[in-house]
Write an enzyme that holds these catalytic residues in place. Structure first.
Site, PDB file in Angstrom:
ATOM      1  N   CYS A 113       0.811  -1.221   0.000  1.00 52.24           N
ATOM      2  CA  CYS A 113       0.000   0.000   0.000  1.00 52.24           C
ATOM      3  C   CYS A 113       0.844   1.270   0.000  1.00 52.24           C
ATOM      4  O   CYS A 113       0.419   2.290  -0.542  1.00 52.24           O
ATOM      5  CB  CYS A 113      -0.987  -0.012   1.160  1.00 52.24           C
ATOM      6  N   ASP A 114       2.044   1.234   0.564  1.00 55.88           N
ATOM      7  CA  ASP A 114       2.917   2.410   0.563  1.00 55.88           C
ATOM      8  C   ASP A 114       3.165   2.923  -0.854  1.00 55.88           C
ATOM      9  O   ASP A 114       3.384   4.120  -1.073  1.00 55.88           O
ATOM     10  CB  ASP A 114       4.284   2.109   1.175  1.00 55.88           C
ATOM     11  N   ALA A 115       3.176   1.990  -1.811  1.00 50.03           N
ATOM     12  CA  ALA A 115       3.475   2.346  -3.196  1.00 50.03           C
ATOM     13  C   ALA A 115       2.526   3.401  -3.737  1.00 50.03           C
ATOM     14  O   ALA A 115       2.881   4.154  -4.651  1.00 50.03           O
ATOM     15  CB  ALA A 115       3.415   1.097  -4.074  1.00 50.03           C
ATOM     16  N   LEU A 116       1.319   3.481  -3.170  1.00 50.12           N
ATOM     17  CA  LEU A 116       0.332   4.431  -3.683  1.00 50.12           C
ATOM     18  C   LEU A 116       0.674   5.874  -3.346  1.00 50.12           C
ATOM     19  O   LEU A 116       0.135   6.801  -3.957  1.00 50.12           O
ATOM     20  CB  LEU A 116      -1.061   4.064  -3.176  1.00 50.12           C
ATOM     21  N   PHE A 117       1.549   6.077  -2.375  1.00 40.71           N
ATOM     22  CA  PHE A 117       2.091   7.422  -2.154  1.00 40.71           C
ATOM     23  C   PHE A 117       3.308   7.655  -3.032  1.00 40.71           C
ATOM     24  O   PHE A 117       3.520   8.757  -3.529  1.00 40.71           O
ATOM     25  CB  PHE A 117       2.497   7.609  -0.690  1.00 40.71           C
TER      26      PHE A 117
END
Length: 363
Positions: A151-155
């Site tokens: 989910c970090d990838a979405l930032f």
């Protein structure tokens, strides 16, 4: 303004609170924290890696509200020193994050060299796209990090892609960001809790109280990523209502997890298992909630009070010399940690939050 905000805070969140912040005080805290981080770069991380790139997004936000040129100049020096290159892994979302700062400097200076390496890298990805296997299993999916499978990838990545679209007008970058966002969302977003799992290895795990594991900073990354998508996504884009709906859903879910001191704990649904105060996830939530109020996507009550309460708490962790404490180290799940720990991405979250609190307090 000051008395009205103090009253609003007291009515909605009835605990002992400091006086409502003022814009000058917010800016002072932001500048002190940024100056400390710029003067004390982490020796653990290379300059272009995500740990620092997240900080740079905050420096650019600070640059918009500070009258000093030193923050702009620091980011220009970074780009010039590194030839406007991204970090080295071509597909890895974390290595795209610094491109957000390059693009925002391009918006000001309109010099194509500032985005040329990013454009070449993203064009390569468009021509050689991996499949959408997001299983976060090293053995079954050894190339999992070539996708936005955590989910970090979405930032880290989509806001860079959207900024490159804004800089060039090439809609392929926008289409890729939007399409791949929803691939990740379909896989990691829990529609019951309206929160994101960090990755597929977390699906079956449970906290000591039996609830699902939703990591604070992981969801903070997503909410901040939603902000950075929505602030550029065209008003008539067909996916905009879907982005707005997810932002509003997550805001409501996150608000329910806020603790009486205004912060969030490392585990959103089991705060008692991780009682330590934590500033990086809290900073990103503060940023998102304040931005939502500022943009009219969230009602002023109760979200303004919640964001202001968070900021009042965050300020207490900025030391006199400017170091921000209580930042959870690099990880992917809730953990306990040294309360004096700091990281550049935590400062980035603080600066992003401060920029929107500063705007929220505009008379």
């Amino acid at each position: 303004m000051r008395s009205r905000l103090t009253l609003l805070l007291a009515l909605l969140l009835p605990v002992a609170l400091p006086a409502a912040p003022d814009r000058a005080g917010v800016l002072t805290v932001m500048e002190r924290a940024a100056d400390w981080q710029l003067a004390n770069p982490s020796e653990k991380w290379t300059p272009l890696i995500w740990h620092n790139a997240a900080f740079y997004t905050g420096v650019m936000a600070l640059n918009k509200v500070s009258t000093s040129p030193r923050f702009h100049d620091a980011m220009m020096a970074l780009g010039e020193k590194h030839g406007w290159q991204l970090a080295p892994r071509p597909y890895h979302a974390d290595d795209h994050a610094v491109g957000q700062t390059y693009a925002e400097l391009f918006f000001k200076h309109r010099e194509p060299r500032m985005i040329a390496p990013m454009r070449a890298s993203f064009d390569y990805i468009l021509a050689h796209q991996p499949d959408d296997n997001l299983e976060f299993d090293r053995e079954k999916n050894p190339t999992r990090l070539d996708r936005w499978s955590w989910c970090d990838a979405l930032f880290m990545a989509p806001p860079a892609w959207v900024r490159l679209w804004k800089a060039t007008g090439d809609v392929r970058y926008l289409d890729f960001a939007v399409t791949k966002w929803w691939v990740t969302s379909d896989f990691l977003y829990d529609r019951d809790e309206q929160l994101y799992f960090r990755d597929s290895t977390i699906f079956a795990k449970r906290e000591p109280n039996g609830k699902k594991v939703f990591w604070s900073r992981g969801n903070g990354w997503v909410m901040a990523g939603l902000v950075r998508m929505l602030e550029l996504l065209p008003a008539d884009h067909p996916s905009r209502p879907k982005f707005v709906a997810q932002f509003q859903e997550m805001a409501a879910a996150v608000l329910r997890c806020q603790q009486p001191d205004g912060l969030w704990r490392a585990s959103l649904l089991d705060a008692s298992a991780y009682p330590m105060q934590e500033t990086s996830g809290s900073g990103f939530f503060c940023y998102a909630l304040a931005w939502g109020v500022n943009e009219g996507l969230l009602p002023r009550e109760p979200y303004a009070a919640a964001a202001l309460k968070t900021w009042a708490a965050l300020e207490t962790f900025v030391q006199p010399d400017g170091m921000l404490t209580h930042v959870q180290p690099v990880g992917f799940t809730p953990v306990t940690f040294d309360a004096n720990h700091t990281e550049p991405y935590g400062v980035g979250a603080l600066l992003l939050a401060g920029s929107e609190i500063h705007r929220l307090l505009t008379p």
